[in-house]
Design a protein around this motif. Structure first.
Motif, short mmCIF file in Angstrom:
data_model
loop_
_atom_site.label_atom_id
_atom_site.label_comp_id
_atom_site.label_asym_id
_atom_site.label_seq_id
_atom_site.Cartn_x
_atom_site.Cartn_y
_atom_site.Cartn_z
N LYS A 123 47.28 -1.16 7.53
CA LYS A 123 47.44 0.23 7.95
C LYS A 123 46.21 1.03 7.57
CE LYS A 123 51.14 3.71 8.04
NZ LYS A 123 51.70 3.30 9.33
N MET A 124 45.86 1.98 8.43
CA MET A 124 44.76 2.91 8.18
C MET A 124 45.32 4.29 7.88
SD MET A 124 42.25 1.68 11.30
CE MET A 124 43.61 1.20 12.39
N TYR A 125 44.82 4.90 6.82
CA TYR A 125 45.21 6.26 6.45
C TYR A 125 43.96 7.15 6.43
CZ TYR A 125 49.34 3.95 4.31
OH TYR A 125 50.46 3.19 4.07
N ALA A 126 44.03 8.30 7.08
CA ALA A 126 43.02 9.34 6.90
C ALA A 126 43.59 10.33 5.91
CB ALA A 126 42.70 10.02 8.22
N LEU A 127 42.87 10.55 4.80
CA LEU A 127 43.37 11.37 3.70
C LEU A 127 42.45 12.57 3.48
CD1 LEU A 127 43.99 8.40 1.26
CD2 LEU A 127 45.71 9.53 2.69
N THR A 128 43.06 13.74 3.30
CA THR A 128 42.29 14.96 3.09
C THR A 128 42.77 15.68 1.83
OG1 THR A 128 43.82 16.28 4.44
CG2 THR A 128 41.94 15.27 5.57
N PRO A 129 41.87 16.42 1.18
CA PRO A 129 42.28 17.19 0.00
C PRO A 129 43.20 18.34 0.35
CG PRO A 129 39.91 16.84 0.03
CD PRO A 129 40.42 16.47 1.38
N LEU A 173 51.30 7.40 -4.55
CA LEU A 173 50.01 7.51 -5.22
C LEU A 173 49.14 8.60 -4.59
CD1 LEU A 173 49.09 3.75 -5.86
CD2 LEU A 173 49.89 5.44 -7.52
N PHE A 174 49.17 8.71 -3.26
CA PHE A 174 48.41 9.78 -2.61
C PHE A 174 48.85 11.14 -3.15
CE2 PHE A 174 48.28 7.00 1.48
CZ PHE A 174 47.31 6.19 0.91
N SER A 175 50.15 11.30 -3.31
CA SER A 175 50.67 12.57 -3.82
C SER A 175 50.14 12.84 -5.22
CB SER A 175 52.20 12.53 -3.83
OG SER A 175 52.74 13.71 -4.40
N ARG A 176 50.10 11.81 -6.05
CA ARG A 176 49.60 11.98 -7.41
C ARG A 176 48.10 12.30 -7.42
NH1 ARG A 176 52.24 7.37 -11.34
NH2 ARG A 176 54.00 6.81 -10.02
N CYS A 177 47.39 11.85 -6.41
CA CYS A 177 45.95 12.12 -6.30
C CYS A 177 45.67 13.51 -5.75
CB CYS A 177 45.29 11.10 -5.36
SG CYS A 177 45.31 9.40 -5.93
N GLY A 178 46.69 14.20 -5.25
CA GLY A 178 46.47 15.48 -4.59
C GLY A 178 45.88 15.32 -3.21
N ALA A 203 36.47 11.16 -6.66
CA ALA A 203 35.81 11.02 -5.36
C ALA A 203 35.99 12.24 -4.47
CB ALA A 203 36.31 9.77 -4.65
N LYS A 204 37.07 13.00 -4.68
CA LYS A 204 37.27 14.21 -3.88
C LYS A 204 36.08 15.16 -4.00
CE LYS A 204 41.44 15.30 -5.40
NZ LYS A 204 42.71 16.08 -5.58
N ALA A 205 35.49 15.20 -5.18
CA ALA A 205 34.33 16.08 -5.39
C ALA A 205 33.12 15.62 -4.60
CB ALA A 205 33.99 16.14 -6.88
N GLY A 206 33.11 14.36 -4.19
CA GLY A 206 32.00 13.84 -3.40
C GLY A 206 32.06 14.18 -1.93
#
Length: 329
Positions: free
Chosen positions: A299-305, A274-279, A234-237
């Motif tokens: 909880k809400m998380y905003a996650l960035t590459p 898991l976030f760490s493993r996803c990069g 999904a990061k590529a999206g």
């Protein structure tokens, strides 16, 4: 898999002081015996492996020493994994396509849920895009979209296009009706564009299409390996500057496996490993407020590459608050 909140089986685990009510409630009747765990990195033959060292239990009251033991039993071979996902979708195929249905009889949490999500999203759009994105054509993906509840009440007001991803066909059919132009009170420049009847673990987004990928109350249906694979794909999206929002139930410690709908509620530390493993990097996080006390904390998380930039020597998430125990099943 298209869910918001699911019920738990009725059982009592006296050893860990957890009482599972029969209708969407898990109440902590004591401090419990689950130990807090984090990912432990192990060097083996020159490779770094990560093992989740967090105890957990299931809705039958059974204890697991760690997540690895639980996943090995639940999805340890291809037949078990196929059955896991089939049963998860099958559970939701028996649920009414309504707000109360997808919220497990807790339709009244819709308003505080949308209010909390909107405040979180507005702050992120202000931070991440010039003029809060008003001068751009913004596109979002709603994962586990169900009947289009979040798209209709939130995303359609901020994004010019929203795509919906949902594996339960009668939910998606309801979403098409709910999001038809005649049923929306938004400008013609805002629309639901695509309806994908595909499960998360099989979906690959169009490269560079989305400013925001919203994942709420569905990632618990994915085994850890599929969780990681999904976010890596999904990061590529994401467009440049794009981000994920993950909004989920949070176990106080370790994890809780729901045997009825085949989902896992993970702890904050479990998610972060898991976030760490996803990069992925936590750009910001926030606790949901205004939910009934008997529900899991959310909880809400905003996650960035990319790692968050330092501002005045601190990261945007430096004042994150501690979670409270609770439950949403």
């Amino acid at each position: 898999m298209g869910r918001d909140i699911s019920p738990a089986a009725a059982t009592f685990c006296a050893l860990n002081h957890w009482f599972f009510l029969s209708k969407t409630q898990l109440v902590a009747s004591g401090k419990g015996a689950l130990r807090v765990g984090v990912g432990v990195r192990v060097k083996e033959e020159g490779l770094t492996q990560i093992r989740m060292e967090a105890a957990g239990l299931d809705s039958d009251g059974r204890q697991f020493r760690n997540a690895e033991e639980m996943w090995r039993e639940e999805v340890g071979d291809s037949d078990k994994k196929t059955q896991w996902y089939r049963q998860g979708v099958g559970y939701w195929e028996g649920v009414e396509a309504s707000v109360d249905g997808v919220l497990g009889g807790y339709g009244h949490v819709n308003e505080p849920d949308i209010k909390g999500s909107e405040a979180f999203l507005e702050a992120l759009l202000t931070d991440r895009f010039s003029d809060s994105g008003r001068n751009q054509h913004l596109v979002a993906l709603d994962c586990g979209a169900g009947i289009g509840r979040i798209t209709k009440n939130l995303l359609m007001r901020y994004f010019n296009e929203v795509d919906l991803l949902e594996p339960v066909s009668h939910f998606l059919d309801a979403a098409r009706v709910n999001l038809a132009p005649e049923n929306l009170g938004v400008a013609d420049s805002h629309k639901a564009s695509n309806f994908y009847c595909v499960p998360l673990q099989e979906f690959t987004p169009e490269v560079g299409r989305y400013n925001v990928i919203w994942v709420q109350w569905c990632i618990g249906h994915l085994a850890d390996d599929d969780f990681i694979s999904f976010f890596k794909r999904a990061k590529a999206g994401l467009k440049p500057g794009g981000f994920f929002v993950l909004k989920e139930n949070i176990a106080k410690n370790g994890f809780v496996l729901d045997k009825e709908d085949r989902s896992v509620t993970r702890s904050d530390s479990y998610f972060k490993e898991l976030f760490s493993r996803c990069g992925l990097h936590v750009y910001r996080s926030k606790d949901q407020k205004g939910f009934p006390q008997e529900l899991f904390a959310v909880k809400m998380y905003a996650l960035t590459p990319d790692p968050p930039k330092m501002v005045n020597g601190t990261r945007p998430n430096s004042k994150a608050k501690t979670n409270r125990p609770g439950i949403i099943r």
